[in-house]
Design a protein around this motif. Structure first.
Motif, short mmCIF file in Angstrom:
data_model
loop_
_atom_site.label_atom_id
_atom_site.label_comp_id
_atom_site.label_asym_id
_atom_site.label_seq_id
_atom_site.Cartn_x
_atom_site.Cartn_y
_atom_site.Cartn_z
N UNK A 177 0.80 -1.22 0.00
CA UNK A 177 0.00 0.00 0.00
C UNK A 177 0.84 1.27 0.00
N UNK A 178 2.14 1.17 0.25
CA UNK A 178 2.97 2.37 0.31
C UNK A 178 3.25 2.97 -1.06
N UNK A 179 3.05 2.18 -2.13
CA UNK A 179 3.31 2.68 -3.47
C UNK A 179 2.14 3.50 -4.00
N UNK A 180 2.41 4.33 -5.02
CA UNK A 180 1.31 5.07 -5.65
C UNK A 180 0.51 4.09 -6.51
N UNK A 181 -0.67 4.50 -6.99
CA UNK A 181 -1.54 3.56 -7.70
C UNK A 181 -0.88 2.84 -8.88
#
Length: 314
Positions: A177-181
């Motif tokens: 979840x830490x990454x961008x979409x």
């Protein structure tokens, strides 16, 4: 002699070939069992039946419980079970395949152990990504440089086409979840592709860890082969999904990859590419059935299961 208990494994000709199967199915938070020749997945919504012999890889996510009978059916049918993390973005372990011949494995080991043949196959892999370009005289450093430029160009192209701001490929394997979409979508899409490729590699009897471009990891060959298809499959899908603004990037990306590879001959293409890379001179329908011999020194082999006591001078 007393028969071995349990269901007798299917005969090899009765099984669906690896390249003709469904690519993969991802399951999470359910109980997995067996009903006759089908795998069943049960949760609060009910039970789904999955034909085991037509399944390439079963990706088992968090919250799954699988029975011994289900694993027996997968093994007997030549399907691969892969234990993965949340949303399928981490790999933990895999089950065995039905491969009975070491021909491709030996060819892979021989090729990767010789610098000239390893470089030849690495060049061929890069050539498959650079249609129309001559890679025969390029060093590994030059090949990596071209690949890097090609991937950057692909990212920019798809970002512009989908109206996405692209910075760079950045992700944390420990925290999806830490990454961008867009990075989440790329991670989820690539993981699905790794599962498909891993299933084919193991089904063919090859070693996932003996890579030609990648090295040092237990899935090096998986990454090698998967890289052949990212530009055609996972990168376009990831940018399309990210542009939709989905609330569950991982799930929607997995479904999109599943739909894209279903009926798209990716399994057939993958199996054919691996055979052509490792044994280019053998016919596509070569027999890879049971073969067991004894090494006799040099390039010679003799039949196994024979007592050679009288043939050897003491």
């Amino acid at each position: 002699m007393r028969e071995i208990p349990g269901t007798r494994p299917a005969d090899l000709p009765d099984l669906v070939r690896a390249e003709d199967r469904m690519s993969f199915i991802y399951l999470e938070r359910c109980a997995i069992h067996r009903d006759a020749n089908a795998i069943t997945a049960t949760d609060e919504r009910g039970t789904v039946h999955i034909p085991a012999a037509s399944l390439g890889a079963l990706l088992l996510g968090p919250g799954t419980r699988v029975t011994h009978q289900a694993m027996m059916l997968l093994a007997d049918g030549g399907s691969t079970a892969v234990w993965v993390g949340e949303r399928g973005v981490r790999y933990y372990a895999h089950g065995r395949s039905l491969a009975r011949s070491a021909r491709l494995l030996e060819a892979q080991a021989n090729a990767v152990s010789n610098q000239s043949s390893r470089l030849r196959i690495a060049r061929e892999m890069y050539a498959m990504r650079f249609p129309g370009e001559d890679t025969s005289g390029l060093t590994m450093q030059q090949l990596r440089g071209r690949e890097g430029a090609r991937v950057r160009s692909l990212y920019r192209e798809h970002a512009e086409a989908n109206g996405i701001e692209w910075k760079r490929r950045q992700y944390d394997a420990q925290d999806f979840a830490s990454g961008d979409p867009i990075n989440q979508a790329l991670s989820a899409a690539h993981t699905c592709l790794y599962g498909i490729v891993h299933a084919v590699i193991v089904a063919l009897g090859c070693a996932p860890g003996l890579g030609f471009v990648h090295t040092g990891h237990v899935r090096s060959f998986v990454y090698d082969v998967a890289d052949l298809y990212k530009a055609d499959i996972t990168i376009p899908i990831a940018f399309e999904i990210a542009a939709r603004g989905s609330e569950d990037i991982g799930a929607e990306t997995r479904r999109a990859v599943r739909d894209a590879v279903h009926g798209g001959s990716i399994l057939s293409r993958c199996a054919k590419d691996i055979r052509n890379l490792l044994l280019p001179s053998e016919p596509e329908e070569a027999d890879y059935g049971d073969v067991l011999q004894l090494w006799d020194g040099g390039d010679r082999s003799v039949v196994a299961g024979t007592n050679y006591d009288e043939d050897v001078p003491w």
